[in-house]
Design a protein around this motif. Sequence first.
Motif, PDB file in Angstrom:
ATOM      1  N   SER A 281     -33.024   8.568 -24.200  1.00  0.00           N
ATOM      2  CA  SER A 281     -32.537   8.173 -25.522  1.00  0.00           C
ATOM      3  C   SER A 281     -32.169   9.425 -26.308  1.00  0.00           C
ATOM      4  O   SER A 281     -32.944  10.386 -26.338  1.00  0.00           O
ATOM      5  CB  SER A 281     -33.610   7.382 -26.286  1.00  0.00           C
ATOM      6  OG  SER A 281     -33.970   6.221 -25.586  1.00  0.00           O
ATOM      7  N   ILE A 282     -30.986   9.410 -26.913  1.00  0.00           N
ATOM      8  CA  ILE A 282     -30.558  10.522 -27.755  1.00  0.00           C
ATOM      9  C   ILE A 282     -30.201   9.992 -29.135  1.00  0.00           C
ATOM     10  O   ILE A 282     -29.707   8.872 -29.271  1.00  0.00           O
ATOM     11  CB  ILE A 282     -29.368  11.294 -27.141  1.00  0.00           C
ATOM     12  CG1 ILE A 282     -28.132  10.400 -27.031  1.00  0.00           C
ATOM     13  CG2 ILE A 282     -29.738  11.874 -25.784  1.00  0.00           C
ATOM     14  CD1 ILE A 282     -26.887  11.150 -26.575  1.00  0.00           C
ATOM     15  N   ARG A 283     -30.472  10.807 -30.145  1.00  0.00           N
ATOM     16  CA  ARG A 283     -30.154  10.447 -31.528  1.00  0.00           C
ATOM     17  C   ARG A 283     -28.919  11.216 -31.946  1.00  0.00           C
ATOM     18  O   ARG A 283     -28.906  12.439 -31.961  1.00  0.00           O
ATOM     19  CB  ARG A 283     -31.330  10.766 -32.452  1.00  0.00           C
ATOM     20  CG  ARG A 283     -31.048  10.506 -33.937  1.00  0.00           C
ATOM     21  CD  ARG A 283     -32.299  10.709 -34.773  1.00  0.00           C
ATOM     22  NE  ARG A 283     -32.856  12.031 -34.574  1.00  0.00           N
ATOM     23  CZ  ARG A 283     -32.451  13.130 -35.224  1.00  0.00           C
ATOM     24  NH1 ARG A 283     -31.455  13.048 -36.100  1.00  0.00           N
ATOM     25  NH2 ARG A 283     -33.013  14.296 -34.991  1.00  0.00           N
ATOM     26  N   THR A 284     -27.854  10.493 -32.292  1.00  0.00           N
ATOM     27  CA  THR A 284     -26.608  11.119 -32.676  1.00  0.00           C
ATOM     28  C   THR A 284     -26.715  11.679 -34.094  1.00  0.00           C
ATOM     29  O   THR A 284     -27.676  11.406 -34.825  1.00  0.00           O
ATOM     30  CB  THR A 284     -25.447  10.113 -32.603  1.00  0.00           C
ATOM     31  OG1 THR A 284     -25.677   9.066 -33.565  1.00  0.00           O
ATOM     32  CG2 THR A 284     -25.362   9.507 -31.210  1.00  0.00           C
ATOM     33  N   LEU A 285     -25.716  12.448 -34.497  1.00  0.00           N
ATOM     34  CA  LEU A 285     -25.719  13.024 -35.840  1.00  0.00           C
ATOM     35  C   LEU A 285     -25.615  11.958 -36.918  1.00  0.00           C
ATOM     36  O   LEU A 285     -25.955  12.207 -38.078  1.00  0.00           O
ATOM     37  CB  LEU A 285     -24.573  14.032 -35.970  1.00  0.00           C
ATOM     38  CG  LEU A 285     -24.695  15.287 -35.100  1.00  0.00           C
ATOM     39  CD1 LEU A 285     -23.474  16.169 -35.262  1.00  0.00           C
ATOM     40  CD2 LEU A 285     -25.962  16.065 -35.435  1.00  0.00           C
ATOM     41  N   SER A 286     -25.143  10.775 -36.555  1.00  0.00           N
ATOM     42  CA  SER A 286     -25.068   9.667 -37.510  1.00  0.00           C
ATOM     43  C   SER A 286     -26.341   8.830 -37.515  1.00  0.00           C
ATOM     44  O   SER A 286     -26.368   7.735 -38.058  1.00  0.00           O
ATOM     45  CB  SER A 286     -23.864   8.774 -37.183  1.00  0.00           C
ATOM     46  OG  SER A 286     -23.947   8.276 -35.862  1.00  0.00           O
TER      47      SER A 286
ATOM     48  N   ILE B 297     -29.089   5.629 -32.107  1.00  0.00           N
ATOM     49  CA  ILE B 297     -29.732   5.917 -30.827  1.00  0.00           C
ATOM     50  C   ILE B 297     -28.830   5.452 -29.695  1.00  0.00           C
ATOM     51  O   ILE B 297     -28.399   4.297 -29.672  1.00  0.00           O
ATOM     52  CB  ILE B 297     -31.101   5.228 -30.716  1.00  0.00           C
ATOM     53  CG1 ILE B 297     -32.059   5.747 -31.789  1.00  0.00           C
ATOM     54  CG2 ILE B 297     -31.702   5.437 -29.333  1.00  0.00           C
ATOM     55  CD1 ILE B 297     -32.407   7.220 -31.639  1.00  0.00           C
ATOM     56  N   GLU B 298     -28.515   6.360 -28.789  1.00  0.00           N
ATOM     57  CA  GLU B 298     -27.758   6.016 -27.586  1.00  0.00           C
ATOM     58  C   GLU B 298     -28.691   6.109 -26.381  1.00  0.00           C
ATOM     59  O   GLU B 298     -29.412   7.105 -26.231  1.00  0.00           O
ATOM     60  CB  GLU B 298     -26.564   6.955 -27.406  1.00  0.00           C
ATOM     61  CG  GLU B 298     -25.479   6.779 -28.461  1.00  0.00           C
ATOM     62  CD  GLU B 298     -24.245   7.605 -28.141  1.00  0.00           C
ATOM     63  OE1 GLU B 298     -24.282   8.364 -27.147  1.00  0.00           O
ATOM     64  OE2 GLU B 298     -23.257   7.496 -28.882  1.00  0.00           O
ATOM     65  N   VAL B 299     -28.676   5.080 -25.546  1.00  0.00           N
ATOM     66  CA  VAL B 299     -29.536   5.014 -24.359  1.00  0.00           C
ATOM     67  C   VAL B 299     -28.666   5.266 -23.131  1.00  0.00           C
ATOM     68  O   VAL B 299     -27.714   4.521 -22.873  1.00  0.00           O
ATOM     69  CB  VAL B 299     -30.246   3.650 -24.260  1.00  0.00           C
ATOM     70  CG1 VAL B 299     -31.122   3.601 -23.026  1.00  0.00           C
ATOM     71  CG2 VAL B 299     -31.081   3.393 -25.523  1.00  0.00           C
ATOM     72  N   ILE B 300     -28.993   6.306 -22.383  1.00  0.00           N
ATOM     73  CA  ILE B 300     -28.178   6.732 -21.238  1.00  0.00           C
ATOM     74  C   ILE B 300     -29.021   6.635 -19.972  1.00  0.00           C
ATOM     75  O   ILE B 300     -30.126   7.199 -19.924  1.00  0.00           O
ATOM     76  CB  ILE B 300     -27.692   8.183 -21.431  1.00  0.00           C
ATOM     77  CG1 ILE B 300     -26.927   8.314 -22.754  1.00  0.00           C
ATOM     78  CG2 ILE B 300     -26.817   8.624 -20.274  1.00  0.00           C
ATOM     79  CD1 ILE B 300     -26.579   9.742 -23.097  1.00  0.00           C
TER      80      ILE B 300
ATOM     81  N   ASN C 136     -30.648   7.582 -16.551  1.00  0.00           N
ATOM     82  CA  ASN C 136     -30.923   8.923 -16.027  1.00  0.00           C
ATOM     83  C   ASN C 136     -29.976   9.319 -14.908  1.00  0.00           C
ATOM     84  O   ASN C 136     -29.668  10.504 -14.742  1.00  0.00           O
ATOM     85  CB  ASN C 136     -32.369   8.999 -15.529  1.00  0.00           C
ATOM     86  CG  ASN C 136     -33.375   8.951 -16.657  1.00  0.00           C
ATOM     87  OD1 ASN C 136     -33.085   9.359 -17.782  1.00  0.00           O
ATOM     88  ND2 ASN C 136     -34.553   8.432 -16.385  1.00  0.00           N
ATOM     89  N   ALA C 137     -29.524   8.338 -14.122  1.00  0.00           N
ATOM     90  CA  ALA C 137     -28.619   8.662 -13.010  1.00  0.00           C
ATOM     91  C   ALA C 137     -27.297   9.245 -13.505  1.00  0.00           C
ATOM     92  O   ALA C 137     -26.606   9.927 -12.752  1.00  0.00           O
ATOM     93  CB  ALA C 137     -28.363   7.411 -12.175  1.00  0.00           C
ATOM     94  N   THR C 138     -26.947   8.991 -14.760  1.00  0.00           N
ATOM     95  CA  THR C 138     -25.691   9.515 -15.308  1.00  0.00           C
ATOM     96  C   THR C 138     -25.694  11.032 -15.320  1.00  0.00           C
ATOM     97  O   THR C 138     -24.642  11.664 -15.144  1.00  0.00           O
ATOM     98  CB  THR C 138     -25.483   8.980 -16.737  1.00  0.00           C
ATOM     99  OG1 THR C 138     -25.492   7.546 -16.704  1.00  0.00           O
ATOM    100  CG2 THR C 138     -24.171   9.462 -17.322  1.00  0.00           C
ATOM    101  N   PHE C 139     -26.859  11.655 -15.500  1.00  0.00           N
ATOM    102  CA  PHE C 139     -26.921  13.106 -15.624  1.00  0.00           C
ATOM    103  C   PHE C 139     -26.615  13.817 -14.308  1.00  0.00           C
ATOM    104  O   PHE C 139     -26.314  15.007 -14.316  1.00  0.00           O
ATOM    105  CB  PHE C 139     -28.302  13.532 -16.137  1.00  0.00           C
ATOM    106  CG  PHE C 139     -28.587  13.034 -17.524  1.00  0.00           C
ATOM    107  CD1 PHE C 139     -27.965  13.593 -18.623  1.00  0.00           C
ATOM    108  CD2 PHE C 139     -29.466  11.988 -17.735  1.00  0.00           C
ATOM    109  CE1 PHE C 139     -28.205  13.132 -19.902  1.00  0.00           C
ATOM    110  CE2 PHE C 139     -29.729  11.525 -19.009  1.00  0.00           C
ATOM    111  CZ  PHE C 139     -29.085  12.099 -20.099  1.00  0.00           C
TER     112      PHE C 139
END
Length: 351
Positions: free
Chosen positions: A210-215, A218-221, A223-226
């Motif tokens: 989970s990453i928190r954008t500047l706005s 929360i975006e959930v990605i 793990n295989a994407t990395f």
Amino acid sequence: MTGWPGWEPIIIAAGVMVAALVLAVGLRLFAKRLTARAGDTRWAWDDLAARLVYDLAVPLCLLGGAWIAANMLNLHRGTLVATGRVLTAVTVLVVSLALARLTAGIIASVALIRQGTAANVSIFTNISKVVVLGVGVLVMLQSLGVSITPLLGALGVGGLAVALALQDTLANLFAGVHVLASRTMEPGDYIKLSSGQEGYVVDINWRNTSIRTLSDNIEVIPNATFSKTILTNYHRPAQDMSLLIQASCAYDSDLDHVEKVVVDVGHEVMSEVEGAVKDALPVVRFHTFADSRIHFTVILRTGEFGDQFRIKHEFVKRLHRRFRLESIEMPPPTRKLLLPDSTPPTPHLTD
């Protein structure tokens, strides 16, 4: 009095159980005080040892007392053997639970030492608990007389079927383990993917990140994407980073004077604006002869990715104000068009 010999083993067994209970309570109180004392030290291993004693004090004392009491009762051999197996299985289960918690605590402590307060080790701790408990259950079944060889074969075939059915889930799991083990990113880091997602890492669990954008979304990605994208970590190798700001001046400007003014404004911003690196030296580099102006780059230093917007905001305002005071022109982009003369030629008259 004739019935006393029949009650004597029961009374002795009850006394053993009472003694075991008293010993268990004493050890529990000792472990509680030991835990409180260990919490005052900076060393993490004494906390783990005290916690292990605290977890095992009561169950092991009671189980040991129950085994001694069972032997005092002069039970039938078959009953005694069955009781011993049950008590052994329960002991193995209790010890496995305590060891699983101890292993998870050790992994968490090691990760905290190596990665700092932002370490996220939920994947490793959960895997370690599952492994320790799995081994404990197998040993418990073996102690009960259950053959684990067919069970292991069935688990192997079933594990293959589960692995085929959960390919995506397992891919995310192992990708998450690789990300944490390689320290590619950690909670608190600002990252950007080649697919466009960017923000602060909030959490890395067994399936997604989970990453928190500047706005503040929360975006959930997964793990295989990395493993399939290019990742830029703006907190590696350090959080402070260079900030490049583009500006320009007119062709007739004194470039030495322009550089001095820009450096002065940069020093002012670096020393006064929150988030700037105080001892960083502003750098000016002229680089392009454009159509109507000369472009240059100003290099400042920001302590963290999110601070760059405040620094850029203050620098642009102060540089604009200073250029106006110093009469340094920042001309807008212009272009001169030279059109061919469209006046028709004058005809020559001849006799």
